[in-house]
Scaffold this motif. Structure first.
Motif, PDB file in Angstrom:
ATOM      1  N   VAL A 186     -46.733  24.206  58.674  1.00 23.82           N
ATOM      2  CA  VAL A 186     -46.204  24.305  57.308  1.00 23.82           C
ATOM      3  C   VAL A 186     -46.214  25.742  56.802  1.00 23.82           C
ATOM      4  O   VAL A 186     -45.354  26.128  56.009  1.00 23.82           O
ATOM      5  N   THR A 187     -47.181  26.533  57.254  1.00 21.81           N
ATOM      6  CA  THR A 187     -47.312  27.904  56.737  1.00 21.81           C
ATOM      7  C   THR A 187     -46.867  28.935  57.767  1.00 21.81           C
ATOM      8  O   THR A 187     -45.829  29.586  57.610  1.00 21.81           O
ATOM      9  N   ASN A 188     -47.630  29.092  58.841  1.00 21.20           N
ATOM     10  CA  ASN A 188     -47.345  30.150  59.821  1.00 21.20           C
ATOM     11  C   ASN A 188     -45.962  30.023  60.441  1.00 21.20           C
ATOM     12  O   ASN A 188     -45.220  31.009  60.543  1.00 21.20           O
ATOM     13  N   ASP A 189     -45.613  28.808  60.863  1.00 26.64           N
ATOM     14  CA  ASP A 189     -44.338  28.639  61.564  1.00 26.64           C
ATOM     15  C   ASP A 189     -43.153  28.848  60.625  1.00 26.64           C
ATOM     16  O   ASP A 189     -42.158  29.470  61.010  1.00 26.64           O
ATOM     17  N   ILE A 190     -43.246  28.347  59.403  1.00 23.78           N
ATOM     18  CA  ILE A 190     -42.140  28.553  58.458  1.00 23.78           C
ATOM     19  C   ILE A 190     -42.032  30.022  58.084  1.00 23.78           C
ATOM     20  O   ILE A 190     -40.924  30.570  57.970  1.00 23.78           O
ATOM     21  N   ASP A 191     -43.170  30.696  57.895  1.00 21.14           N
ATOM     22  CA  ASP A 191     -43.133  32.131  57.607  1.00 21.14           C
ATOM     23  C   ASP A 191     -42.497  32.902  58.769  1.00 21.14           C
ATOM     24  O   ASP A 191     -41.741  33.855  58.557  1.00 21.14           O
ATOM     25  N   ASN A 192     -42.809  32.486  59.986  1.00 22.27           N
ATOM     26  CA  ASN A 192     -42.227  33.161  61.146  1.00 22.27           C
ATOM     27  C   ASN A 192     -40.723  32.923  61.237  1.00 22.27           C
ATOM     28  O   ASN A 192     -39.961  33.824  61.593  1.00 22.27           O
ATOM     29  N   VAL A 193     -40.293  31.708  60.889  1.00 21.21           N
ATOM     30  CA  VAL A 193     -38.854  31.422  60.843  1.00 21.21           C
ATOM     31  C   VAL A 193     -38.175  32.318  59.816  1.00 21.21           C
ATOM     32  O   VAL A 193     -37.108  32.894  60.068  1.00 21.21           O
ATOM     33  N   SER A 194     -38.814  32.462  58.644  1.00 20.23           N
ATOM     34  CA  SER A 194     -38.253  33.308  57.584  1.00 20.23           C
ATOM     35  C   SER A 194     -38.121  34.758  58.049  1.00 20.23           C
ATOM     36  O   SER A 194     -37.057  35.375  57.886  1.00 20.23           O
ATOM     37  N   GLN A 195     -39.177  35.293  58.628  1.00 22.46           N
ATOM     38  CA  GLN A 195     -39.134  36.687  59.087  1.00 22.46           C
ATOM     39  C   GLN A 195     -38.113  36.870  60.199  1.00 22.46           C
ATOM     40  O   GLN A 195     -37.389  37.882  60.232  1.00 22.46           O
ATOM     41  N   SER A 196     -38.051  35.913  61.105  1.00 24.52           N
ATOM     42  CA  SER A 196     -37.112  36.030  62.223  1.00 24.52           C
ATOM     43  C   SER A 196     -35.668  35.998  61.733  1.00 24.52           C
ATOM     44  O   SER A 196     -34.835  36.800  62.172  1.00 24.52           O
ATOM     45  N   LEU A 197     -35.367  35.065  60.822  1.00 32.51           N
ATOM     46  CA  LEU A 197     -34.008  35.007  60.275  1.00 32.51           C
ATOM     47  C   LEU A 197     -33.670  36.287  59.520  1.00 32.51           C
ATOM     48  O   LEU A 197     -32.573  36.836  59.661  1.00 32.51           O
ATOM     49  N   GLN A 198     -34.630  36.751  58.718  1.00 34.79           N
ATOM     50  CA  GLN A 198     -34.377  37.936  57.910  1.00 34.79           C
ATOM     51  C   GLN A 198     -34.101  39.160  58.777  1.00 34.79           C
ATOM     52  O   GLN A 198     -33.212  39.957  58.507  1.00 34.79           O
ATOM     53  N   GLN A 199     -34.888  39.312  59.833  1.00 40.53           N
ATOM     54  CA  GLN A 199     -34.780  40.513  60.657  1.00 40.53           C
ATOM     55  C   GLN A 199     -33.663  40.423  61.682  1.00 40.53           C
ATOM     56  O   GLN A 199     -33.119  41.449  62.093  1.00 40.53           O
ATOM     57  N   THR A 200     -33.350  39.231  62.141  1.00 39.50           N
ATOM     58  CA  THR A 200     -32.375  39.115  63.223  1.00 39.50           C
ATOM     59  C   THR A 200     -30.953  38.859  62.737  1.00 39.50           C
ATOM     60  O   THR A 200     -30.004  39.362  63.334  1.00 39.50           O
ATOM     61  N   MET A 201     -30.804  38.078  61.662  1.00 36.90           N
ATOM     62  CA  MET A 201     -29.444  37.716  61.250  1.00 36.90           C
ATOM     63  C   MET A 201     -28.617  38.942  60.895  1.00 36.90           C
ATOM     64  O   MET A 201     -27.488  39.111  61.368  1.00 36.90           O
TER      65      MET A 201
END
Length: 646
Positions: A186-201
């Motif tokens: 709920v926390t770490n994985d969603i935060d990682n998804v957010s950072q990955s989308l932000q940095q990669t998209m």
């Protein structure tokens, strides 16, 4: 509850908390993650348009700068030639002198003999370049601004969906999961998804558009050099694919170990007092060190393997740069290309390999983000509790009559627990449930609350099948106090009002006085405004239990469930609470789970359970007179107390 969970097969330290080991299915998970952007399609289109404009302006720049280079180079060469002759005559003179390369340069660079650098034309070109790059920056900024909003709203929706999902998951799911593992998703994985989308998209979008734009400009400048530059692309793709395939499994392992480590830490710190009391600190530290080592190794391998991509791409790009520079120089010398075109092409070749290198460097972030997304999707795909009926039944009266009709339930298919249980409890009755650990006492009240669904039979509340009611309607008329008092960070007033947020101050104080909370709150400096920390360490265990009892009474339920509710209070306070509960039991049905049999003497009905069956029922005096299971339990308890040495 402990017994129920043991039968359910879910221990905090058990292997059930670990997610299943399997290779990440990258394609479907990535497409599903991309599908979360569908509600933002208009914004995505705007981002694409802005990206195309920004990239177009950026790729035009080198070509125009090449024109500036040609102006400078032609001016430098022309200044060295005698004025009054044509370029053809100057080239013929150079050939006659044996300088064929110079002749080719004069003809290939539009040199005007005797004329130096045209600074007016050069200024116009450079001003145009500045305007182009400024425009590219502005459109790029707008693109980034819009994309940031799209990503954050998408992650916001994902986090909201996960929260909603948690509320729809059955209790069975949490019985089989470590709390730290669930929290990690709920926390770490969603935060990682957010950072990955932000940095990669943004990076990937810009990179892909740049590759397309630069490729068009490269063929426009020189098809031959373009073919030479494109030879390195298959090699780059093969290298990237080979490395990414090996690193993906390591990213899955990394986040799996992260969830397990979080679960271990959460348990160790939640029970840190017991860890110290039993001298298990070294074992806990050893377990932490071992799991931390596993996380370190998986994380190191994932980052190292994926980190090889960028230097590999840079090496391939440098090979391409050398080939373009050499062949481009030869074509300038032959007069088939201008120096400005070679300069522009070198810039384009750099711009071509740079986005590929950037995309490769984003591969590890993208893989990590998709690995986390899959773990979140596993949570979202978990089986949910039975949905509420479309047309729910509603109780016309709230008296608290409960009836079990041939109820059967088991946690595991091959381990029967409750079979063919029938029982009727009339309004206002107090029913005490006793029996050995694992007999099914807590399971019985969990079934009333629909924390678990029946295998067969039915339970009715005031004549209405609880399966035909919404869970919210069912539980709104039930007050529950557990053996483990739960308080949240806030004031004592907030914790009591949790049972009925719309209650008035007078109602809240009445509930507090009835449960003797008022007695100790008045002695606190801040009274009801005393802030309780998240662990509740600034109030005693008995005081916490009294607050939870006050919370349940404030909700004014028609049905009370007390699961060892007085186990944490002292003997004198227990007597007071028992009196308060007797006064508040009027017109309320009460289920009391008790181990101390002395606390249930006045119950209207005592149920003795063993292995999920009611083996005896009656009043305290009737059961003692029967000299059955209750009699044995009662005497064993007091005999054990009498035999305890001082």
């Amino acid at each position: 509850m402990a017994a129920a969970r043991r039968q359910g097969g879910g221990g905090h330290w058990g292997a059930a908390g670990m997610p299943a080991e399997k290779a990440l299915n990258f394609g479907p998970s990535a497409r599903r993650l991309a599908g979360r952007l569908a509600p933002e399609r208009l914004g995505v289109i705007a981002v694409l348009v802005l990206g195309v404009i920004s990239v177009t302006l950026n790729v035009i720049g080198p070509k125009i700068l090449g024109t500036a280079t040609d102006l400078i180079f032609a001016g430098v060469i022309g200044k060295q030639l005698p004025p009054g002759v044509s370029a053809e005559q100057a080239a013929a003179a150079a050939r006659a002198a044996g300088n064929d390369t110079t002749a080719n340069v004069i003809l290939g660079q539009n040199v005007v003999p005797g004329v130096g650098i045209d600074f007016a034309a050069l200024s116009r070109v450079l001003l145009g370049v500045i305007v182009i790059y400024l425009g590219a920056a502005v459109f790029g900024y707008l693109q980034g601004y819009l994309l940031n909003g799209i990503v954050q709203r998408t992650v916001y929706t994902l986090r909201r969906d996960v929260e909603d999902k948690l509320n729809r998951l059955p209790l069975r799911y949490f019985d089989g999961q470590q709390r730290g593992e669930v929290l990690s998703r709920v926390t770490n994985d969603i935060d990682n998804v957010s950072q990955s989308l932000q940095q990669t998209m943004s990076q990937l979008l810009t990179s892909l558009l740049t590759v397309v734009g630069v490729l068009l400009m490269m063929f426009l400048v020189s098809p031959l050099l373009s073919v030479i530059a494109l030879v390195t692309i298959p090699l780059s793709l093969l290298v990237t694919r080979a490395i990414a395939k090996r690193s993906q499994k390591q990213f899955v392992a990394q986040w799996r170990h992260t969830g397990a480590l979080n679960g271990q830490i959460e348990e160790a710190f939640t029970g840190h007092e017991l860890v110290r009391v039993f001298g298990r600190r070294e074992q806990v530290e050893a377990a932490f060190t071992a799991k931390n080592e596993e996380l370190f190794e998986a994380g190191f391998r994932a980052q190292f393997i994926s980190g090889i991509i960028m230097p590999s791409m840079m090496f391939i790009g440098n090979l391409n740069y050398v080939a373009v520079a050499v062949i481009g120089g030869l074509r300038v010398a032959s007069g088939s290309m201008s120096l400005g075109d070679v300069q522009a092409f070198i810039q384009y070749s750099r711009q071509f390999t740079q986005p590929l290198t950037q995309a490769a460097s984003m591969a590890n972030l993208l893989q990590s983000g998709v690995a986390s997304a899959e773990r979140v999707f596993e949570l979202l795909d978990a089986p949910e509790q039975t949905p509420d009926p479309d047309v729910p039944a509603v109780r016309t009266e709230r008296r608290g009559r409960v009836a079990f009709e041939h109820v059967a339930f088991r946690y595991l298919p091959d381990a029967p627990l409750i079979e063919d249980l029938s029982l009727t409890v009339e309004p206002g009755q107090t029913v005490a449930i006793v029996g050995p650990t694992g007999a099914g006492k807590t399971t019985l009240v969990n079934l009333i609350l629909r924390f678990y669904e029946l295998d067969s039979g039915r339970i009715t509340l005031d004549g209405v099948d609880i399966a035909a009611m919404t869970r919210a309607d069912l539980r709104s008329g039930i007050g529950m106090v557990l053996q483990d008092a739960w308080l949240f960070g806030g004031t004592i007033r907030d914790n009591i009002a949790y049972g009925n947020p719309s209650a008035s101050e007078e109602q809240l104080l009445a509930a507090a006085r009835a449960t003797y909370v008022d007695r100790f709150v008045r002695s606190l400096p801040d009274g009801y405004d005393t802030v309780i920390d998240e662990e509740g360490s600034n109030v005693s265990a008995g005081e916490k239990q009294l607050i939870t009892i006050a919370r349940a009474f404030l909700s004014d339920p028609s049905l009370l469930i007390l699961d060892e509710a007085t186990s944490s209070v002292d003997t004198r306070t227990e007597v007071l609470v028992q009196r308060a509960m007797a006064a508040l039991r009027s017109d309320r049905t009460s289920f009391v789970i008790a181990h101390r049999l002395s606390t249930i003497r006045d119950a209207n009905l005592i149920l003795v359970m063993d292995s999920g069956r009611i083996v005896e029922q009656g009043t305290h005096d009737e059961l003692l007179a029967a000299r059955g299971a209750y009699y044995a339990l009662y005497n064993a308890q007091f005999a054990a107390a009498a035999a305890t040495p001082e």
